[in-house]
Structure formats: C-alpha cells, structure tokens
Motif scaffolding. Structure first.
Motif, mmCIF file in Angstrom:
data_model
loop_
_atom_site.group_PDB
_atom_site.id
_atom_site.type_symbol
_atom_site.label_atom_id
_atom_site.label_comp_id
_atom_site.label_asym_id
_atom_site.label_seq_id
_atom_site.Cartn_x
_atom_site.Cartn_y
_atom_site.Cartn_z
ATOM 1 N N ASP A 1 0.856 -1.183 0.000
ATOM 2 C CA ASP A 1 0.000 0.000 0.000
ATOM 3 C C ASP A 1 0.894 1.234 0.000
ATOM 4 O O ASP A 1 1.743 1.399 0.883
ATOM 5 C CB ASP A 1 -0.897 -0.013 1.239
ATOM 6 C CG ASP A 1 -1.689 1.274 1.390
ATOM 7 O OD1 ASP A 1 -2.217 1.743 0.380
ATOM 8 O OD2 ASP A 1 -1.768 1.793 2.517
ATOM 9 N N TYR A 2 0.711 2.077 -1.011
ATOM 10 C CA TYR A 2 1.451 3.334 -1.078
ATOM 11 C C TYR A 2 0.882 4.284 -0.036
ATOM 12 O O TYR A 2 -0.316 4.536 -0.003
ATOM 13 C CB TYR A 2 1.323 3.935 -2.478
ATOM 14 C CG TYR A 2 2.015 5.261 -2.661
ATOM 15 C CD1 TYR A 2 3.398 5.345 -2.719
ATOM 16 C CD2 TYR A 2 1.266 6.433 -2.773
ATOM 17 C CE1 TYR A 2 4.032 6.566 -2.899
ATOM 18 C CE2 TYR A 2 1.892 7.665 -2.957
ATOM 19 C CZ TYR A 2 3.270 7.714 -3.018
ATOM 20 O OH TYR A 2 3.894 8.926 -3.195
ATOM 21 N N HIS A 3 1.735 4.812 0.815
ATOM 22 C CA HIS A 3 1.275 5.538 1.993
ATOM 23 C C HIS A 3 1.969 6.890 2.086
ATOM 24 O O HIS A 3 3.180 6.990 1.900
ATOM 25 C CB HIS A 3 1.587 4.708 3.248
ATOM 26 C CG HIS A 3 1.071 5.299 4.520
ATOM 27 N ND1 HIS A 3 -0.241 5.223 4.908
ATOM 28 C CD2 HIS A 3 1.701 5.984 5.502
ATOM 29 C CE1 HIS A 3 -0.406 5.832 6.068
ATOM 30 N NE2 HIS A 3 0.756 6.301 6.450
ATOM 31 N N THR A 4 1.195 7.927 2.351
ATOM 32 C CA THR A 4 1.755 9.255 2.619
ATOM 33 C C THR A 4 1.301 9.712 3.996
ATOM 34 O O THR A 4 0.209 9.356 4.454
ATOM 35 C CB THR A 4 1.304 10.286 1.566
ATOM 36 O OG1 THR A 4 -0.114 10.457 1.666
ATOM 37 C CG2 THR A 4 1.665 9.833 0.166
ATOM 38 N N ALA A 5 2.133 10.498 4.634
ATOM 39 C CA ALA A 5 1.781 11.023 5.956
ATOM 40 C C ALA A 5 2.413 12.394 6.126
ATOM 41 O O ALA A 5 3.526 12.656 5.640
ATOM 42 C CB ALA A 5 2.263 10.082 7.051
ATOM 43 N N GLN A 6 1.707 13.266 6.811
ATOM 44 C CA GLN A 6 2.228 14.596 7.107
ATOM 45 C C GLN A 6 2.844 14.601 8.497
ATOM 46 O O GLN A 6 2.238 14.127 9.465
ATOM 47 C CB GLN A 6 1.110 15.639 7.028
ATOM 48 C CG GLN A 6 0.647 15.927 5.607
ATOM 49 C CD GLN A 6 -0.362 17.047 5.566
ATOM 50 O OE1 GLN A 6 -1.388 16.974 6.224
ATOM 51 N NE2 GLN A 6 -0.072 18.085 4.787
ATOM 52 N N VAL A 7 4.044 15.135 8.596
ATOM 53 C CA VAL A 7 4.755 15.204 9.878
ATOM 54 C C VAL A 7 5.367 16.587 10.012
ATOM 55 O O VAL A 7 5.725 17.225 9.018
ATOM 56 C CB VAL A 7 5.862 14.134 9.974
ATOM 57 C CG1 VAL A 7 5.270 12.740 9.938
ATOM 58 C CG2 VAL A 7 6.880 14.307 8.853
#
Length: 242
Positions: A75-81
């Motif tokens: 699963d291609y995953h993006t997250a904001q940090v």
C-alpha cells in the motif's frame, strides 16, 4: 497438554517486522507480539498497563500453523509530519498536525498479507494470571475490537476458540474447525490452500522435529517505548495431504 486453539483469516493482515527505511514489511505468519496484542485487546488491557502486559507476555507460550501465508501486497502511503523542533513537545497526532505551516510529507509503502490463513495454539504457563478458559471466553466476547496486525485488518471469520488436549503442537493445531465457505469440499481451492504447511513455536513441541531455529525481534519489552527483544522460534515445514 492443554491448548487454546483458534483461527485467523482476513482479506488483509499485517504482521510487522523491524521497520527500517521506507518499506514496512510484514512477516508471513503472526508474530508473538501480534498474538499477545490480540489477546490483550480481547481481555481489555490498555496500552499503558505495563504490569498486566508483562504478565500476559510471561504467562503464555505461542505456536502457529500457517495454512497459507497469503499474497504479499503493498500500500502506497503518505503522511504529514512536522519538521524538527527540539523545543516543541507534541504528545498526540493532533498536536503534530496543529503546526500547519511547518508540515512535511513523507512517503512509504506498507506490506500486507492478502487472504492469509493461520491457526494459533496457546499454552498457559504455571505463572499465568489467566486460564485458557478465561482467554477462550474473551476471544468470543472481546472487550476491545480485534484486528490482525493493523486496525484496518479486522478478522473476516470467527476465531472459533476451543480448548483441546493433545500430545503436542501439531496434534493440537490439527483440530477440526467449522468450514469458512458454503462449499466445504471445495474450500481448499477457494482459499488457495496448498499441501505445504508450516509450524512456528517456542519451547518444546512434543510432536514436531525442529528444522530451523530463527530469532525474530517480536518479544515485547515495553509498549510505551516500542521496545522488543529477540527470542528463539522453531520452524518446521511439511506436506499435509488434504
């Protein structure tokens, strides 16, 4: 020996391994920490109850029968940090997202096992706070939701827990379970089950010779600090006629 035996099946499961780099891998079978987490959720143990989690860890031995490892999918995953700020103290995800003008995006890939099928045998030690009957009851009526590694991976079939007496792990994990599909005779084909099965266990098996010993880092030490230790896990792969 007395064992608590139950099954795990879901369209998606994720049995986390050591997280390094951008790809979060999944093991082919449930880790010890995942099984303890599932039992802890069923019992209603919260993540900050360190003493209860330690008692659960020290009171149970875990064995796995892998009927199918499933198919690996990513699963291609993006997250904001937020960016680095040594002066900031962020205790929750909400605190992290509050600094909207300082957020960065990180990319990663998470691996899952699609249509995996496993059976689990639990043996209680003499120091266990919970009996096998206690654990069987809470698996039927869990206090917290159960999932297979990640919250997005709920079970797709009843766990069907039962207590069995057997000479060893192989005999215990060969217990009969209700069919998962309306077509019991064609179930193996529908579930993609082959003749190869694998067993993973700790301690003595009673009826399985050790083919290999591995040392996964899945022995939980402290939940709050995400600390794990390695442990010996024995492995045996064999052909099982349908």
């Amino acid at each position: 020996m007395r064992y608590l035996v139950f099954q795990l099946y879901a369209p998606m499961a994720s049995w986390g391994e050591a997280a390094t780099g951008e790809i979060r891998r999944s093991a082919r079978h449930p880790s010890r920490s995942a099984i303890l987490g599932l039992l802890g959720a069923a019992l209603g143990i919260r993540r900050d109850e360190d003493d209860a989690l330690a008692e659960l860890r020290d009171g149970l031995a875990v064995a796995i029968k892998q009927l199918s490892p499933g198919v690996a999918v990513q699963d291609y995953h993006t997250a904001q940090v937020p960016g680095q700020d040594r002066k900031a103290r962020r205790l929750t995800r909400r605190d992290e997202l509050a600094v909207k003008d300082k957020l960065h995006t990180i990319l990663s890939a998470r691996e899952y096992r699609c249509d995996g099928f496993w059976r689990v045998a639990i043996r209680a030690t003499e120091t266990s706070r919970w009996s096998l009957e206690d654990l069987a009851d809470v698996l039927q009526k869990p206090r917290f939701p159960l999932y297979l590694g990640r919250k997005s991976c709920p079970p797709a079939a009843p766990l069907a827990p039962r207590i069995v007496e057997a000479e060893g792990i192989r005999a215990a994990l060969s217990s009969e379970f209700p069919a998962l599909t309306p077509d019991p005779e064609g179930e193996r084909r529908r579930l993609g089950l082959g003749e190869e099965v694998a067993y993973a266990w700790e301690g003595e098996s009673g009826d399985l010779p050790v083919q290999e010993t591995r040392y996964p880092y899945d022995q939980p030490l402290h939940r709050g600090r995400w600390q794990f230790a390695s442990r010996p896990e024995h492995w045996h792969q064999t052909r099982e006629e349908s």
